[in-house]
Each structure stands twice: as C-alpha cells, then as structure tokens.
Design a protein around this motif. Structure first.
Motif, PDB file in Angstrom:
ATOM      1  N   THR A  75       0.823  -1.219   0.000  1.00 52.93           N
ATOM      2  CA  THR A  75       0.000   0.000   0.000  1.00 52.93           C
ATOM      3  C   THR A  75       0.852   1.261   0.000  1.00 52.93           C
ATOM      4  O   THR A  75       0.323   2.364  -0.118  1.00 52.93           O
ATOM      5  CB  THR A  75      -0.924   0.025   1.233  1.00 52.93           C
ATOM      6  OG1 THR A  75      -0.116   0.080   2.422  1.00 52.93           O
ATOM      7  CG2 THR A  75      -1.801  -1.218   1.277  1.00 52.93           C
ATOM      8  N   ARG A  77       2.862   4.342  -1.040  1.00 56.65           N
ATOM      9  CA  ARG A  77       2.790   5.189  -2.226  1.00 56.65           C
ATOM     10  C   ARG A  77       3.552   6.490  -1.976  1.00 56.65           C
ATOM     11  O   ARG A  77       3.458   7.067  -0.886  1.00 56.65           O
ATOM     12  CB  ARG A  77       1.335   5.549  -2.570  1.00 56.65           C
ATOM     13  CG  ARG A  77       0.438   4.375  -2.903  1.00 56.65           C
ATOM     14  CD  ARG A  77       0.756   3.803  -4.287  1.00 56.65           C
ATOM     15  NE  ARG A  77      -0.170   2.734  -4.630  1.00 56.65           N
ATOM     16  CZ  ARG A  77      -0.018   1.467  -4.264  1.00 56.65           C
ATOM     17  NH1 ARG A  77       1.037   1.112  -3.549  1.00 56.65           N
ATOM     18  NH2 ARG A  77      -0.905   0.552  -4.618  1.00 56.65           N
ATOM     19  N   GLU A  79       4.266  10.255  -1.702  1.00 62.16           N
ATOM     20  CA  GLU A  79       3.403  11.422  -1.490  1.00 62.16           C
ATOM     21  C   GLU A  79       4.253  12.621  -1.100  1.00 62.16           C
ATOM     22  O   GLU A  79       5.089  12.522  -0.198  1.00 62.16           O
ATOM     23  CB  GLU A  79       2.376  11.138  -0.384  1.00 62.16           C
ATOM     24  CG  GLU A  79       1.354  10.060  -0.719  1.00 62.16           C
ATOM     25  CD  GLU A  79       0.358   9.835   0.410  1.00 62.16           C
ATOM     26  OE1 GLU A  79       0.428  10.595   1.402  1.00 62.16           O
ATOM     27  OE2 GLU A  79      -0.461   8.914   0.317  1.00 62.16           O
ATOM     28  N   GLY A 207       9.093   0.130   1.955  1.00 60.37           N
ATOM     29  CA  GLY A 207       9.458   0.529   0.600  1.00 60.37           C
ATOM     30  C   GLY A 207      10.942   0.655   0.339  1.00 60.37           C
ATOM     31  O   GLY A 207      11.341   1.305  -0.639  1.00 60.37           O
ATOM     32  N   PHE A 240       7.617  -3.549  -6.178  1.00 61.95           N
ATOM     33  CA  PHE A 240       7.522  -2.107  -5.904  1.00 61.95           C
ATOM     34  C   PHE A 240       8.692  -1.392  -6.576  1.00 61.95           C
ATOM     35  O   PHE A 240       9.856  -1.742  -6.356  1.00 61.95           O
ATOM     36  CB  PHE A 240       7.546  -1.856  -4.396  1.00 61.95           C
ATOM     37  CG  PHE A 240       7.581  -0.404  -4.018  1.00 61.95           C
ATOM     38  CD1 PHE A 240       6.465   0.391  -4.185  1.00 61.95           C
ATOM     39  CD2 PHE A 240       8.738   0.167  -3.497  1.00 61.95           C
ATOM     40  CE1 PHE A 240       6.490   1.736  -3.833  1.00 61.95           C
ATOM     41  CE2 PHE A 240       8.776   1.498  -3.142  1.00 61.95           C
ATOM     42  CZ  PHE A 240       7.648   2.290  -3.311  1.00 61.95           C
TER      43      PHE A 240
END
Length: 529
Positions: A75, A77, A79, A207, A240
């Motif tokens: 999830t 992402r 930003e 990530g 990813f």
C-alpha cells in the motif's frame, strides 16, 4: 462444507474482517470487539496480525493466518514534493515522497551517528509495556526495537501497534531486520511464525528496495518454521518500483551524504583470551556482562570466595533472563567465564528444534540436554543435525535413536553421550570419532558394575555392543562394548538381581566402572577407552 478448507475463501473472509476493523469495530455472531485505536491506514496484513492478538475464535485465526501467507500488494505510495522536502531538511518526509534507495542510504548514514536511546525500564514488569508504548511514539527505530521485549510473541505483536502508526522509514526496515536476528527472543514456535511473517510485511511496507535480499532470507526462515515454500512479502517488495529521480534531486541527495561511523568490531566470547578483551570493553560500556566475565574468571583462578560467589549470584539473579538463550531452560543454564556453557533445550515441535541448528546463541555451549519428545514427535535426525551444527559441543544428553543417527552420520566433536533408551550404538561409528564415553540414564539406589578383565570378557566379546544376557526375572541386562561389560537396570531392578546375574555370567562386583555417588557419572557406562 466443500469450501471450508478453500484458501481463497478464507482470504476473502479475512479481507472482509480487516475492512470491518478499519471502522473501529469487528463483530459477527461470535465476536464483538471495539478497537481502542485506529487501523484505518494500516495495510491488511498488519491488521490481520493485530487481530490475532484478540480472542476472535479459531475460525478467524485461521483466516488471518491465511491472509498473512497470501499475495498482498503493498500500500506504500510516494506522497509529497521531494525537492521541497529536501530543501527544508526533512529527509524522512522526502523519503516518503520518492522511496529512493539513494536517499535511504543517506538517512541510514545520518542515523548511524545517533546513539540508541535506552528505555528506562520501570521496576514493575506490568508497567513496562505502558512505558514502552509512550516512549516508542518518538523513539528512533533502532531504539524502539532495542532493549527488553516481551517473552510471548502475541505481546510482541501488540507492541507493533505503536510502530504501525508511524510514518514509513528505511530505518524501520533496517531495525526490524536486525531485530529478527536477535537470539534472545523466544519466538521460535510454529505459532510464532505469524509474528515473523507480520515482521516481513512490516519490512516490505517500508518501501526500502535495498532490503530485498535480507527480507528474502528472513522470509525463508519463516517458511522453515511454518513448513511452506512460498514467499509473499518478498515478491511484493520486488514488485515495488520507486519513481525515477531528476538530476536536480539526485544532486540534492548527494549533497546531504555523510560518512558512516566506523563499525565497532564484534566482541567475541568464544575463548578465554577473547573474553578477557571483551570484558574490558563491556565494562567501559557499563554492560554488567563484563562484570560477570571478570567475576567468574576470578573464581576459576583464585577459587570460590564468599564475596565472589555472592557477586556472581546477584549478577545472575538480575541478568540471567537476558543472558540465557531463549531456547534454553533458564533453570538449567550454567555459566562459566561469563558465557552459557550447559543447559537443556526447550521447544514445542520438531520444526522449532530444527530452527536451532547453527544458532549463534548456542555457540558457547559444551553440554546440552536435548529431549527426545515434546508436544509433537521429535525426529532423531533433527537432534543429530542440531548437534553437528554446534562445534563447541562435547557432551550431549538425548535419546538412543539420536545417538545412533550421530554415530552413522557426518563426523562431529562430541566426546561424551548420555543416552536414554535400550538401543546400543553401532560397532562402527564414523560420526563420533572423538567419543570416549557413553552413559545411560540414572538408576537411583542401584549400583552399576562392570569389568575390563579379559578372561571375564572373553565369552561376551563377540556380541559387539549388543545385549549378551537378559534375565527379566532378575531385572537386569548385560551389555558388552569394546573391552567393557555393563549392567543395565530394567524397571523394578534390585541389587540382589544384579548379583545373581553377575554370578551367572562369571562377573564380579570388584571392577566398578561407574561411581553411583557421583552425579556426573551416575548411570550405566560403555567406556570408550
């Protein structure tokens, strides 16, 4: 009923339950739980792991475990404006805007210069979790994963709630992976595999693509615990891809780079000389382990004075829990020169025992008792694998089947075996080239006798370590190995029965090979002289 064992159905039901948890409450015909914290922003694997800490019923437990071991897209992402955040000096915020491995490297280098904050632990254990939760809101990731953690994996999972609520950071990935290598944690059962799989998802959701190799190694360890082959968190992180950086952004990141501090050499406790050096450094660092090394070295050199014994007792009473490996029964753990050298392994399954093979926490052990049974069957081959993986091991107390596995397999360093059971070692034992002695289990109040007299041995020598005379009515068996005859007591054996058996075999009590008053040698023996 045909869909009851369908993984796809279970995952779908788990996802629905997790989505319900995002509202702050989970409820059905059997469960009604109001969550006192928000999980709305958490990935589903995190929610599933957290729900396992509640009493949600075995059906929901199975569904949550299935979701943890299923394909889940990350999830995480990007930003934010990475350039603006870099200009403002907000490196962590900039990382959340790009997840660039170059920036992760810079953040890690900066963090390496910051010492770990030690949590001031309250005197009462019941207050520890409250104190940790309050501090972990702002603690650095390395500090949050340091120090004392709960002894039960569900309590450790509850701790993760505070960390789930924090922003993604490469430092969390690094700290969680280092945490997974700690051998003072007792989360080795099959059930604890769900906690470690949740840690895998925690790492993946940071990530940090630099950690792919380390994450895969950790998840493969979890696979071994859970007896599965598929990886889930690792492929998710591999899929990813951080967005590409502009030249301007790369230049701004490069300008923020700092050199990492020199890595302190790992202190070795393997030998007496190394422990002496380590003790000095540990004392300088205020680590009480250094004091124990010095005290026990003085006991060895000068003898056990009253003051030294008192000091040793105080240190072990206060710190034994932290110093004793989690897989060793603390009540049986013996320390010498500041390191654990003997004890009894504790485990619930063959899989858990197998995970101990090559464990760094057991590297200093010279004597281990490895039970042949637990809550499930234990394979003798697993015991043998663990023994062979520990080169310092010299004495092993275990079952006869494991002794036979050791004898027939690859060579190990074991010199002394104490075996429970009636099976003798094979005449040829390439796996035990250094074996000097084999004992059996203790027989209370029974004198154990044998002989090395060639004349008495002549009629028994052909048997090559087999039962040579069994007299059930007398309660004893005679065994022969090399040039020694030994007597093994059967249930209900009495000294008088042994006397009768010895007389019938032409043996006498005069040649005693085991002193029954010495706890270290109590039992029957096959002397490997």
């Amino acid at each position: 009923m045909e869909n009851f064992f369908d993984p796809a159905t279970w995952v779908a039901q788990a996802r629905a339950f997790c989505e319900q948890a995002r509202t702050g409450r989970v409820t059905d015909d059997y469960v009604d739980i109001e969550l006192p914290y928000s999980v709305a922003a958490w990935p589903q694997p995190w929610i599933a792991a957290d729900l396992l800490t509640y009493d949600i019923g075995s059906g929901h437990d199975a569904e949550m475990c299935t979701l943890l071991n299923a394909e889940n897209a990350l999830t995480v992402r990007p930003e934010g404006d990475v350039d603006a955040l870099l200009a403002a000096g907000d490196l962590e915020g900039a990382y959340g805007a790009c997840f660039a491995p170059e920036l992760a490297e810079v953040i890690e280098a900066h963090d390496a210069h910051v010492p770990i904050t030690k949590l001031e632990e309250p005197k009462k254990k019941r207050d520890l979790e409250k104190a940790w939760a309050a501090a972990a809101v702002k603690l650095s990731p390395r500090s949050a994963f340091a120090g004392t953690w709960p002894s039960k994996w569900k309590d450790a999972q509850r701790r993760m709630r505070v960390l789930y609520a924090r922003e993604r950071s490469p430092l969390f990935a690094i700290a969680a992976l280092a945490f997974a290598d700690r051998e003072d944690l007792g989360y080795t059962s099959i059930a604890a595999g769900t906690f470690w799989q949740a840690i895998c998802w925690f790492v993946a959701e940071q990530g940090d693509v630099r950690q792919l190799e380390a994450l895969e190694a950790l998840e493969r360890r979890v696979c071994a615990i859970e007896e599965r082959k598929e990886l889930f968190a690792t492929p998710a992180l591999r899929a990813f891809t951080p967005p590409p950086l502009t030249d301007r952004t790369r230049a701004a990141i490069a300008a923020l780079a700092v050199a990492k501090p020199a890595v302190k050499p790992t202190l070795s406790l393997a030998s007496a000389i190394e422990r002496g050096v380590a003790a000095d450094q540990l004392l300088l660092d205020g680590d009480p382990r250094g004091e124990l090394i010095v005290v026990q070295q003085q006991i060895s050199a000068r003898g056990p004075t009253k003051d030294l014994l008192k000091q040793q007792k105080q240190l072990l009473k206060k710190h034994a829990k932290a110093w004793c490996p989690s897989m060793v029964d603390r009540e049986t753990c013996i320390f010498r020169a500041g390191v654990p050298v003997a004890g009894r392994l504790q485990f619930y399954s063959d899989v858990e025992l197998r995970s101990f093979a090559g464990a760094k926490a057991l590297a200093t052990f010279e004597t281990l008792e490895i039970p042949g049974a637990s809550m499930g069957p234990i394979e003798p081959s697993t015991i043998a694998t663990v023994v062979r993986s520990l080169p310092a091991l010299r004495r092993v107390i275990t079952i006869d089947e494991a002794g036979i596995e050791l004898a027939r397999g690859a060579a190990c360093e074991v010199e002394h075996l104490t075996l429970e059971g009636s099976r003798a070692l094979p005449a040829k034992r390439p796996g035990l080239p250094k074996l000097r002695r084999v004992d059996g289990v203790a027989a209370p109040e029974i004198s154990i006798v044998g002989t090395t007299d060639p004349a008495s041995f002549a009629n028994l020598a052909k048997t090559h370590a087999a039962v040579v005379l069994a007299a059930d009515e007398l309660g004893w068996e005679l065994w022969a190995a090399n040039r020694v005859v030994t007597a093994r007591p059967l249930p209900g054996a009495k000294p008088a029965g042994l006397d009768a058996l010895l007389a019938s075999a032409g043996l006498t009590r005069e040649a005693v090979v085991v002193d029954p008053t010495d706890p270290a040698t109590l039992g029957y023996a096959l002397s490997m002289k």
